[in-house]
Design a protein around this motif. Structure first.
Motif, PDB file in Angstrom:
ATOM      1  N   UNK A  95       0.706  -1.108   0.099  1.00  0.00           N
ATOM      2  CA  UNK A  95       0.053   0.075  -0.002  1.00  0.00           C
ATOM      3  C   UNK A  95       0.924   1.389  -0.073  1.00  0.00           C
ATOM      4  N   UNK A  96       2.084   1.070   0.449  1.00  0.00           N
ATOM      5  CA  UNK A  96       3.059   2.352   0.454  1.00  0.00           C
ATOM      6  C   UNK A  96       3.624   2.588  -0.932  1.00  0.00           C
ATOM      7  N   UNK A  97       3.437   1.700  -1.801  1.00  0.00           N
ATOM      8  CA  UNK A  97       4.133   2.082  -3.196  1.00  0.00           C
ATOM      9  C   UNK A  97       3.405   2.987  -4.006  1.00  0.00           C
ATOM     10  N   UNK A  98       3.997   3.691  -4.778  1.00  0.00           N
ATOM     11  CA  UNK A  98       3.309   4.812  -5.498  1.00  0.00           C
ATOM     12  C   UNK A  98       3.401   4.278  -6.888  1.00  0.00           C
ATOM     13  N   UNK A  99       2.443   4.131  -7.553  1.00  0.00           N
ATOM     14  CA  UNK A  99       2.351   3.769  -9.066  1.00  0.00           C
ATOM     15  C   UNK A  99       3.215   2.318  -8.961  1.00  0.00           C
ATOM     16  N   UNK A 100       2.990   1.380  -7.941  1.00  0.00           N
ATOM     17  CA  UNK A 100       3.493   0.473  -7.937  1.00  0.00           C
ATOM     18  C   UNK A 100       2.737  -0.849  -8.341  1.00  0.00           C
ATOM     19  N   UNK A 101       1.966  -0.588  -9.275  1.00  0.00           N
ATOM     20  CA  UNK A 101       0.708  -1.873  -9.454  1.00  0.00           C
ATOM     21  C   UNK A 101       1.392  -2.969 -10.412  1.00  0.00           C
ATOM     22  N   UNK A 102       2.541  -2.504 -10.928  1.00  0.00           N
ATOM     23  CA  UNK A 102       3.353  -3.681 -11.838  1.00  0.00           C
ATOM     24  C   UNK A 102       4.091  -4.526 -10.672  1.00  0.00           C
ATOM     25  N   UNK A 103       4.648  -4.089  -9.702  1.00  0.00           N
ATOM     26  CA  UNK A 103       5.316  -4.867  -8.669  1.00  0.00           C
ATOM     27  C   UNK A 103       4.222  -5.578  -7.707  1.00  0.00           C
ATOM     28  N   UNK A 104       3.244  -5.010  -7.400  1.00  0.00           N
ATOM     29  CA  UNK A 104       1.851  -5.809  -6.859  1.00  0.00           C
ATOM     30  C   UNK A 104       1.460  -6.849  -7.711  1.00  0.00           C
ATOM     31  N   UNK A 105       1.282  -6.759  -9.023  1.00  0.00           N
ATOM     32  CA  UNK A 105       1.048  -7.627 -10.130  1.00  0.00           C
ATOM     33  C   UNK A 105       1.960  -8.854  -9.882  1.00  0.00           C
ATOM     34  N   UNK A 106       3.050  -8.566  -9.753  1.00  0.00           N
ATOM     35  CA  UNK A 106       4.381  -9.625  -9.734  1.00  0.00           C
ATOM     36  C   UNK A 106       4.085 -10.329  -8.659  1.00  0.00           C
ATOM     37  N   UNK A 148      -7.420  -0.146  -6.394  1.00  0.00           N
ATOM     38  CA  UNK A 148      -6.288  -0.271  -7.540  1.00  0.00           C
ATOM     39  C   UNK A 148      -5.352  -1.439  -7.190  1.00  0.00           C
ATOM     40  N   UNK A 149      -4.889  -1.400  -5.927  1.00  0.00           N
ATOM     41  CA  UNK A 149      -3.909  -2.343  -5.654  1.00  0.00           C
ATOM     42  C   UNK A 149      -4.354  -3.752  -5.495  1.00  0.00           C
ATOM     43  N   UNK A 150      -5.745  -3.815  -4.957  1.00  0.00           N
ATOM     44  CA  UNK A 150      -5.947  -5.142  -5.017  1.00  0.00           C
ATOM     45  C   UNK A 150      -6.333  -5.905  -6.485  1.00  0.00           C
ATOM     46  N   UNK A 151      -6.717  -5.116  -7.220  1.00  0.00           N
ATOM     47  CA  UNK A 151      -7.007  -5.282  -8.892  1.00  0.00           C
ATOM     48  C   UNK A 151      -5.568  -5.809  -9.249  1.00  0.00           C
ATOM     49  N   UNK A 152      -4.593  -5.172  -9.098  1.00  0.00           N
ATOM     50  CA  UNK A 152      -3.216  -5.715  -9.516  1.00  0.00           C
ATOM     51  C   UNK A 152      -2.955  -6.971  -9.008  1.00  0.00           C
ATOM     52  N   UNK A 153      -3.227  -7.377  -7.770  1.00  0.00           N
ATOM     53  CA  UNK A 153      -2.798  -8.291  -7.265  1.00  0.00           C
ATOM     54  C   UNK A 153      -3.588  -9.673  -7.742  1.00  0.00           C
ATOM     55  N   UNK A 154      -4.829  -9.202  -7.832  1.00  0.00           N
ATOM     56  CA  UNK A 154      -5.676 -10.200  -8.447  1.00  0.00           C
ATOM     57  C   UNK A 154      -5.332 -10.661 -10.022  1.00  0.00           C
ATOM     58  N   UNK A 155      -4.925  -9.485 -10.728  1.00  0.00           N
ATOM     59  CA  UNK A 155      -4.622  -9.871 -12.075  1.00  0.00           C
ATOM     60  C   UNK A 155      -3.302 -10.599 -12.195  1.00  0.00           C
ATOM     61  N   UNK A 156      -2.434 -10.662 -11.037  1.00  0.00           N
ATOM     62  CA  UNK A 156      -1.016 -11.523 -11.092  1.00  0.00           C
ATOM     63  C   UNK A 156      -1.730 -12.829 -10.903  1.00  0.00           C
ATOM     64  N   UNK A 157      -2.261 -13.286  -9.643  1.00  0.00           N
ATOM     65  CA  UNK A 157      -3.030 -14.385  -9.503  1.00  0.00           C
ATOM     66  C   UNK A 157      -3.601 -15.072 -10.598  1.00  0.00           C
ATOM     67  N   UNK A 158      -4.517 -14.363 -11.211  1.00  0.00           N
ATOM     68  CA  UNK A 158      -5.166 -14.646 -12.244  1.00  0.00           C
ATOM     69  C   UNK A 158      -4.294 -15.150 -13.548  1.00  0.00           C
TER      70      UNK A 158
END
Length: 539
Positions: free
Chosen positions: A126-137, A184-194
């Protein structure tokens, strides 16, 4: 794809399932990696005799899932992973219908199993700024780890908006207190799992973030207006449920504004059927939070009555049912036929999705430690720069104190051994040394390693330890590095004469990031994922 499941699908033989078989598929029982052979055989018999549909794995019967008060000691087993893999195979072999295998792996298999990859907590992400790629990973890596072990269903992510710093059970498991960022962050995490091919579960609807009650122990009451709940707590679910959700986990939460009876959401037909199904339009699978939690388990004396009530309310699957035999019998006898069929179809649809995933797991992308390293450097957060203590160009005249006992000593050893900064552990200091510390006029570097990630009992610190820390911070001219739950900040005096550097975790990679920051080689990029609720001393 499993050949047995493929056979059922091709023959259309789910229509030939007995009513008891279909009801059995609605049950997810808890199984324990470090169980006795006697317990394992009992589980095999339960699976075979009652056609259990899913298993949720936990470490042992002394783990937090059953040991709410922490009275039992968890025994370390370095072979837990191998044991997990072998048990999954054994239980699948025992079942005539392929089992869905689930686990809470919010930050990886390490949430339940020793010697496995651990990724950062959601609050760190949650502290990441524009970190959706990392969260996806992160989501992708966790998904691959699950699949490799034989797990189809990761009961994650947490969509709760953690707006209460005293929340005893969510806190670090949430992406923060901003509904847009959580979504936004949950969506990135879900996309990675999917992408990895693992099922998800959005939890804990309608939202477990704004409470100081642990639903493992008692029933939390969320006393907000319906409008407030739907606009805030429910917002991440509303946005993500239709496209991203494989399932939604219902929390044991009393929401008077939605159901004036005070029933937990898991037992409320108004919340599940009227609000979530009809008003919000979600038609996917609804799974309960663990049914052994005291918020609901203490409400019924008769075995199986809890699950029957939850079924009538609208739940499709019962996680951690303690009395599946009796509950299955009750639902077979008293459950409405079309409701049973609808829930069974939702479960079966998940099984088709899980067993239709490619069988060859290809591990691609960044290594786990390198991913953690990137996250550590990107999430480092600084509160205030101080007026006296710009980062020193020299280590001369500094002192360093350690609060807590880190498992990895990269940062403290760097300060003490390489920079030759006098270092002391608060727990070992004499009264005279404590007074010298409090009155020290030059810069004090403070490394804080909270013993517990949860706020209970001051995050595991002794009261005297925090008193010393607070007195030291009050004098100003301190640089504090926090390697743990940032909600600890709310227990400390915030003085703008100090710098507070939040690292969020104590992993080696996060301590290396602290070292780079101390050397002036890494600038803070992260942002605290919640609003401060502590007075700030401007002087």
């Amino acid at each position: 794809m499993s050949k047995r499941l493929e056979q059922h699908i091709e023959l259309g033989s789910t229509h030939d399932f007995s009513l008891k078989q279909k009801v059995g598929q609605l049950f997810m029982i808890a199984v324990f990696i470090n169980d006795s052979e006697e317990n394992i055989q009992q589980t095999e018999n339960l699976i075979q005799e009652h056609h259990i549909g899913a298993l949720c794995f936990f470490h042992s019967r002394a783990s937090a899932a059953t040991n709410f008060e922490g009275k039992k000691k968890v025994v370390y087993n370095e072979n837990s992973y191998e044991r997990l893999v072998s048990l999954i195979k054994r239980y699948q072999k025992a079942s005539s219908i392929p089992l869905l295998i689930a686990m809470d792996a919010e930050w990886g298999l390490a949430m339940r199993i020793e010697n496995t990859h651990q990724y950062p907590y959601a609050l760190t992400l949650g502290a990441l700024q524009n970190g959706e790629d990392l969260i996806h990973d992160v989501g992708y890596k966790i998904g691959l780890d699950c699949l490799e072990a034989g797990i189809h269903w990761n009961l994650a992510p947490v969509l709760d908006i953690n707006s209460n710093p005293e929340n005893p059970v969510i806190g670090y498991r949430s992406f923060g207190d901003d509904k847009e960022q959580v979504t936004k962050k949950a969506k990135a995490f879900i996309a990675g799992m999917r992408e990895a091919g693992v099922l998800n579960s959005l939890k804990h609807f309608p939202g477990h973030g704004d409470t100081n009650t642990d639903s493992h122990l008692a029933l939390p009451v969320i006393d907000k207006s319906a409008e407030n709940l739907l606009e805030n707590e429910c917002y991440p679910f509303t946005v993500l449920m239709h496209e991203e959700a494989d399932s939604i986990m219902i929390g044991h939460l009393s929401i008077p504004a939605l159901d004036s009876s005070g029933k937990p959401a898991t037992l409320s037909k108004i919340i599940l059927s009227d609000v979530l199904r009809k008003k919000m339009g979600y038609q996917g699978l609804l799974i309960s939070d663990a049914m052994n939690m005291h918020a609901v388990s203490k409400r019924f004396e008769e075995k199986g009555a809890l699950e029957l009530a939850a079924f009538h309310a609208g739940l499709d699957m019962f996680c951690f049912s303690e009395h599946p035999k009796e509950a299955i019998e009750k639902i077979v006898l008293q459950g409405e036929g079309q409701r049973i069929e609808s829930s069974f179809e939702r479960v079966w649809e998940l099984k088709e999705k899980a067993f239709n995933q490619p069988s060859n797991i290809v591990k691609t992308g960044i290594a786990p430690n390198e991913l953690n390293k990137e996250i550590a450097r990107a999430c480092l957060t600084e509160l205030f720069k101080g007026t006296k203590n710009k980062m020193p160009g020299s280590s001369q005249g500094l002192q360093h104190i350690i609060l807590g006992k880190p498992t990895t000593n990269i940062f403290p050893e760097y300060l003490e051994q390489k920079l030759k900064i006098k270092t002391s552990s608060v727990g070992d200091m004499t009264s005279e040394e404590i007074q010298d510390l409090i009155h020290f006029q030059k810069t004090t570097v403070i490394s804080v390693f909270p013993p517990s990630v949860k706020p209970k009992n001051r995050f595991g610190f002794a009261e005297e330890e925090l008193e010393i820390l607070n007195e030291t911070l009050k004098k100003g001219n301190c640089i504090l590095y926090l390697f743990g739950n940032p909600f600890l900040i709310h227990t400390l005096p915030l003085n703008k004469q100090n710098s507070y550097i939040i690292l969020y975790q104590d992993f080696l990679e996060f301590q290396e990031a602290a070292r780079s920051h101390f050397e002036g080689k890494l600038l803070p990029q992260g942002k605290l994922p919640f609003q401060l609720k502590t007075d700030i001393n401007e002087k």
